[in-house]
Design an enzyme around this catalytic site. Sequence first.
Site, PDB file in Angstrom:
ATOM      1  N   ASP A  39      10.556  -4.739   1.518  1.00 55.42           N
ATOM      2  CA  ASP A  39       9.367  -5.513   1.871  1.00 55.42           C
ATOM      3  C   ASP A  39       9.795  -6.786   2.595  1.00 55.42           C
ATOM      4  O   ASP A  39      10.785  -7.419   2.235  1.00 55.42           O
ATOM      5  CB  ASP A  39       8.576  -5.860   0.597  1.00 55.42           C
ATOM      6  CG  ASP A  39       7.170  -6.307   0.913  1.00 55.42           C
ATOM      7  OD1 ASP A  39       6.219  -5.559   0.623  1.00 55.42           O
ATOM      8  OD2 ASP A  39       7.005  -7.426   1.477  1.00 55.42           O
ATOM      9  N   ASN A  97      -1.575  -0.733  -4.447  1.00 57.66           N
ATOM     10  CA  ASN A  97      -2.839  -1.432  -4.247  1.00 57.66           C
ATOM     11  C   ASN A  97      -3.762  -0.516  -3.470  1.00 57.66           C
ATOM     12  O   ASN A  97      -3.350   0.077  -2.465  1.00 57.66           O
ATOM     13  CB  ASN A  97      -2.614  -2.742  -3.484  1.00 57.66           C
ATOM     14  CG  ASN A  97      -1.763  -3.718  -4.276  1.00 57.66           C
ATOM     15  OD1 ASN A  97      -1.885  -3.800  -5.486  1.00 57.66           O
ATOM     16  ND2 ASN A  97      -0.887  -4.438  -3.592  1.00 57.66           N
ATOM     17  N   GLN A 104      -5.417  -4.085  -1.064  1.00 62.15           N
ATOM     18  CA  GLN A 104      -4.531  -3.361  -0.136  1.00 62.15           C
ATOM     19  C   GLN A 104      -4.671  -3.983   1.241  1.00 62.15           C
ATOM     20  O   GLN A 104      -5.780  -4.107   1.760  1.00 62.15           O
ATOM     21  CB  GLN A 104      -4.920  -1.878  -0.091  1.00 62.15           C
ATOM     22  CG  GLN A 104      -4.068  -1.066   0.869  1.00 62.15           C
ATOM     23  CD  GLN A 104      -4.493   0.394   0.957  1.00 62.15           C
ATOM     24  OE1 GLN A 104      -5.404   0.830   0.242  1.00 62.15           O
ATOM     25  NE2 GLN A 104      -3.851   1.131   1.837  1.00 62.15           N
ATOM     26  N   VAL A 106      -2.337  -3.162   4.053  1.00 61.22           N
ATOM     27  CA  VAL A 106      -1.867  -2.292   5.141  1.00 61.22           C
ATOM     28  C   VAL A 106      -2.486  -0.906   4.934  1.00 61.22           C
ATOM     29  O   VAL A 106      -2.307  -0.301   3.874  1.00 61.22           O
ATOM     30  CB  VAL A 106      -0.329  -2.202   5.173  1.00 61.22           C
ATOM     31  CG1 VAL A 106       0.125  -1.252   6.282  1.00 61.22           C
ATOM     32  CG2 VAL A 106       0.292  -3.581   5.354  1.00 61.22           C
ATOM     33  N   HIS A 110       1.254   3.032   0.548  1.00 60.37           N
ATOM     34  CA  HIS A 110       2.604   2.581   0.211  1.00 60.37           C
ATOM     35  C   HIS A 110       2.693   2.322  -1.284  1.00 60.37           C
ATOM     36  O   HIS A 110       1.775   1.782  -1.887  1.00 60.37           O
ATOM     37  CB  HIS A 110       3.017   1.334   0.996  1.00 60.37           C
ATOM     38  CG  HIS A 110       1.974   0.261   1.039  1.00 60.37           C
ATOM     39  ND1 HIS A 110       0.847   0.364   1.815  1.00 60.37           N
ATOM     40  CD2 HIS A 110       1.886  -0.919   0.390  1.00 60.37           C
ATOM     41  CE1 HIS A 110       0.109  -0.724   1.655  1.00 60.37           C
ATOM     42  NE2 HIS A 110       0.708  -1.509   0.790  1.00 60.37           N
ATOM     43  N   HIS A 112       4.827   0.232  -3.995  1.00 58.60           N
ATOM     44  CA  HIS A 112       5.773  -0.883  -4.163  1.00 58.60           C
ATOM     45  C   HIS A 112       6.708  -0.544  -5.320  1.00 58.60           C
ATOM     46  O   HIS A 112       6.252  -0.161  -6.403  1.00 58.60           O
ATOM     47  CB  HIS A 112       5.043  -2.172  -4.542  1.00 58.60           C
ATOM     48  CG  HIS A 112       4.087  -2.702  -3.524  1.00 58.60           C
ATOM     49  ND1 HIS A 112       4.372  -3.794  -2.735  1.00 58.60           N
ATOM     50  CD2 HIS A 112       2.839  -2.311  -3.177  1.00 58.60           C
ATOM     51  CE1 HIS A 112       3.328  -4.057  -1.954  1.00 58.60           C
ATOM     52  NE2 HIS A 112       2.380  -3.173  -2.199  1.00 58.60           N
TER      53      HIS A 112
HETATM   54  P1  5GP Z   1      -0.380  -4.312   0.113  1.00 59.76           P
HETATM   55  O1  5GP Z   1      -1.022  -5.615  -0.255  1.00 59.76           O
HETATM   56  O2  5GP Z   1      -1.080  -3.637   1.268  1.00 59.76           O
HETATM   57  O3  5GP Z   1      -0.200  -3.419  -1.089  1.00 59.76           O
HETATM   58  O4  5GP Z   1       1.095  -4.663   0.537  1.00 59.76           O
HETATM   59  C1  5GP Z   1       1.540  -4.699   1.851  1.00 59.76           C
HETATM   60  C2  5GP Z   1       2.993  -5.134   1.814  1.00 59.76           C
HETATM   61  O5  5GP Z   1       3.543  -4.896   3.083  1.00 59.76           O
HETATM   62  C3  5GP Z   1       3.182  -6.611   1.489  1.00 59.76           C
HETATM   63  O6  5GP Z   1       4.015  -6.735   0.342  1.00 59.76           O
HETATM   64  C4  5GP Z   1       3.845  -7.172   2.752  1.00 59.76           C
HETATM   65  O7  5GP Z   1       4.792  -8.159   2.495  1.00 59.76           O
HETATM   66  C5  5GP Z   1       4.447  -5.930   3.378  1.00 59.76           C
HETATM   67  N1  5GP Z   1       4.554  -5.977   4.827  1.00 59.76           N
HETATM   68  C6  5GP Z   1       3.587  -6.322   5.702  1.00 59.76           C
HETATM   69  N2  5GP Z   1       4.038  -6.225   6.964  1.00 59.76           N
HETATM   70  C7  5GP Z   1       5.307  -5.791   6.886  1.00 59.76           C
HETATM   71  C8  5GP Z   1       6.293  -5.491   7.857  1.00 59.76           C
HETATM   72  O8  5GP Z   1       6.092  -5.604   9.063  1.00 59.76           O
HETATM   73  N3  5GP Z   1       7.495  -5.071   7.405  1.00 59.76           N
HETATM   74  C9  5GP Z   1       7.759  -4.927   6.069  1.00 59.76           C
HETATM   75  N4  5GP Z   1       8.960  -4.509   5.737  1.00 59.76           N
HETATM   76  N5  5GP Z   1       6.846  -5.208   5.110  1.00 59.76           N
HETATM   77  C10 5GP Z   1       5.645  -5.636   5.516  1.00 59.76           C
END
Ligand code: 5GP
Length: 125
Positions: A39, A97, A104, A106, A110, A112
């Site tokens: 991440d 998420n 969520q 993205v 995914h 974590h």
């Molecule tokens: P969510 O809140 O959607 O469950 O988590 C998205 C995760 O994607 C976050 O922990 C954020 O730091 C990670 N993330 C967002 N953009 C990028 C990226 O460009 N590269 C990587 N490696 N992680 C990302």
Amino acid sequence: MPIDPKLPYDTANIFARILRGELPCNKVYEDEHALAFHDIRPQAPVHVLVIPKDPFVSWDDFTAKGTDAQIAGFMRAVGTVTRQLELDAPGYRLMVNMGHDGHQEVPHLHVHIFGGRQFFQMIGD
Ligand code: 5GP
């Protein structure tokens, strides 16, 4: 901003771009079903994301529409990554998420993986 998980898959999302090799990632593992990478904003000493290679918006989308082979392959990949990271002995936390209330951000499924320290009983806000 949390996403609307009921929208169609957005091929321009950041993880789709990573999968296509348009954006870099710090790769941990890859097989036919999944890609795992660190991440970009780690919330623990180990914070790795595992994403399916196929275009699923969310956990809901995946578990509703994924084939048994896609789901089994992805789940097994998550387990393989945790063992590759040597987290199986000390333990780890998995988190998904989902949608607005799950925050969520993205719109590509995914998981974590958090590790490298002991976590509290629950993740709060
Ligand atoms: P969510 O809140 O959607 O469950 O988590 C998205 C995760 O994607 C976050 O922990 C954020 O730091 C990670 N993330 C967002 N953009 C990028 C990226 O460009 N590269 C990587 N490696 N992680 C990302």
